[in-house]
Design a protein around this motif. Structure first.
Motif, PDB file in Angstrom:
ATOM      1  N   GLY A  98       7.708  -6.621  12.488  1.00  0.00           N
ATOM      2  CA  GLY A  98       8.089  -5.431  13.234  1.00  0.00           C
ATOM      3  C   GLY A  98       8.368  -4.246  12.326  1.00  0.00           C
ATOM      4  N   ASN A 111       4.661  -0.625  19.473  1.00  0.00           N
ATOM      5  CA  ASN A 111       4.736  -1.094  18.089  1.00  0.00           C
ATOM      6  C   ASN A 111       6.061  -1.781  17.779  1.00  0.00           C
ATOM      7  OD1 ASN A 111       2.226   0.068  17.677  1.00  0.00           O
ATOM      8  ND2 ASN A 111       3.086   1.991  16.922  1.00  0.00           N
ATOM      9  N   LEU A 113       7.356  -4.278  19.653  1.00  0.00           N
ATOM     10  CA  LEU A 113       7.478  -5.534  20.386  1.00  0.00           C
ATOM     11  C   LEU A 113       7.812  -6.725  19.492  1.00  0.00           C
ATOM     12  CD1 LEU A 113       4.595  -5.197  22.990  1.00  0.00           C
ATOM     13  CD2 LEU A 113       7.052  -5.045  23.379  1.00  0.00           C
ATOM     14  N   SER A 114       7.156  -6.852  18.347  1.00  0.00           N
ATOM     15  CA  SER A 114       7.459  -8.002  17.489  1.00  0.00           C
ATOM     16  C   SER A 114       8.886  -7.912  16.951  1.00  0.00           C
ATOM     17  CB  SER A 114       6.455  -8.104  16.336  1.00  0.00           C
ATOM     18  OG  SER A 114       6.459  -6.940  15.553  1.00  0.00           O
ATOM     19  N   SER A 317       2.315  -7.997  17.311  1.00  0.00           N
ATOM     20  CA  SER A 317       2.783  -7.080  18.359  1.00  0.00           C
ATOM     21  C   SER A 317       1.747  -6.905  19.456  1.00  0.00           C
ATOM     22  CB  SER A 317       3.119  -5.712  17.749  1.00  0.00           C
ATOM     23  OG  SER A 317       4.374  -5.736  17.115  1.00  0.00           O
ATOM     24  N   ARG A 321       2.129  -7.861  23.429  1.00  0.00           N
ATOM     25  CA  ARG A 321       1.845  -6.867  24.468  1.00  0.00           C
ATOM     26  C   ARG A 321       0.861  -7.415  25.493  1.00  0.00           C
ATOM     27  NH1 ARG A 321      -0.271  -2.826  21.519  1.00  0.00           N
ATOM     28  NH2 ARG A 321      -2.429  -3.289  22.072  1.00  0.00           N
TER      29      ARG A 321
END
Length: 352
Positions: A98, A111, A113-114, A317, A321
């Protein structure tokens, strides 16, 4: 002469029966793939097959069937250690990925999400440890509910990820009439970015390979004009292909679409008008291939989807998504299960 099982060991049939669930789900999976590999139900069946296989291996270890086989022992050890390693390693990986995504791609929500997934796993682990340490009934209920929710979502994510890899491995072998390339935005309003260039290069190679067999397909470039773009994506994509050796007469443009669904619907109309009864391949990025395949099935496109490689740091990521999008495409079932788990937790809280 009748064979008598050794003392302390159940008959061999007992060990074989432990693999029946895995075999059952494998048969259903094969049937589902043969019917249409572009179904999320196939992903769930693949996940259930893996769970059934793990159960069979664990059963074999417990009852001693296959004792002395070191490969089996290592497999069982791996199954037992995998959740523990995942709980410890996965949050660190997601957090570090991330941070890299934010540095390279900016702080757009997609961007993050991780990084957010890593934080969620750390929080879940902390909650579980706190429940064990304090032995608070209320905290145990909250942690148990959270773990059940996480377990359900994690199982679906495993199904999605594992089958997406399998789907990418199952290559179509027949020649096609069209190769559709899905757009993904332009740089500076008119230039093809590396991500889109990867898709176009994959399509160009597919074109060249089939042209070498004497039957070149038509390339359909699909993408409309966004509010910050000077030209439709399809125009920039067509120019890129022609500059890289594809004859202009073998390139068709679909320049109206704004979403993946529109990409496929409008491209289907172009292909049906040019050649009724067509067969096609759809090219997108590898992380997007399985969800695009689900959309292709839903929109009636007669073809499979293949993926182009993307940068390794971008993949986690982007995959999360894609999973979130698929999760909410089946929101009735998934939210019903999640709400049921929450109500069960609330009921346990009320009865404490």
């Amino acid at each position: 002469m009748r064979m008598v099982p050794a003392r302390g060991r159940p008959p061999y049939d007992a060990g074989v029966l432990a693999y029946v669930p895995a075999a059952f789900f494998l048969v259903l999976l094969v049937v589902g793939v043969l019917r249409d590999r572009r179904r999320f139900g196939n992903a769930v069946l693949f996940g259930l097959f893996c769970v059934g296989l793990a159960f069979g291996l664990l059963h074999a270890a417990v009852v001693g069937v296959g004792g002395g086989h070191h490969a089996l022992e290592w497999a069982v050890a791996g199954i037992l250690l995998l959740p523990l390693l995942g709980a410890l390693v996965l949050p660190v990986f997601l957090l570090s990925n991330g941070v890299k995504m934010i540095r390279k791609e900016g702080r757009r929500p997609a961007n993050l999400l991780s990084f957010l997934a890593g934080l969620a796993l750390v929080g879940l682990l902390a909650l579980a440890l706190a429940a064990v340490a304090t032995r608070s009934p209320e905290l145990v209920i909250v942690a148990g509910t959270a773990l059940l929710l996480a377990g359900y979502v994690s199982f679906l994510f495993f199904c999605f990820l594992a089958y997406a890899l399998l789907y990418g491995w199952l290559r179509p072998r027949r020649d096609v009439d069209f190769v559709v390339v899905l757009g993904c935005g332009l740089v500076g309003g008119s230039r093809v970015p590396p991500l889109l260039a990867g898709r176009l290069e994959r399509a160009r190679r597919l074109y060249a390979a089939q042209a070498a067999r004497g039957r070149p397909p038509v390339l359909v470039v699909s993408g409309g004009q966004g509010p910050d773009e000077k030209v439709p994506e399809a125009h920039a994509m067509a120019v890129w292909l022609v500059e890289h050796g594809v004859p202009a007469e073998h390139v068709l443009r679909e320049a109206r679409s704004r979403t993946t669904t529109e990409n496929l619907l409008f491209s289907r109309a172009v292909m049906e008008a040019a050649r009724p009864g067509y067969r096609c391949l759809v090219v997108t990025s590898n992380y997007h291939a399985f969800r695009a395949a689900l959309t292709a099935r839903r929109t009636g496109v007669n073809g499979q989807v293949v993926g182009a490689r993307t940068a390794a740091y971008f993949w986690p990521s982007a995959t999360i998504r894609e999973f979130v999008a698929v999760f909410f495409e089946h929101k009735l079932v998934n939210l019903t299960v999640c709400v049921t788990i929450v109500f069960l937790g609330a009921g346990a809280w009320w009865r404490r």
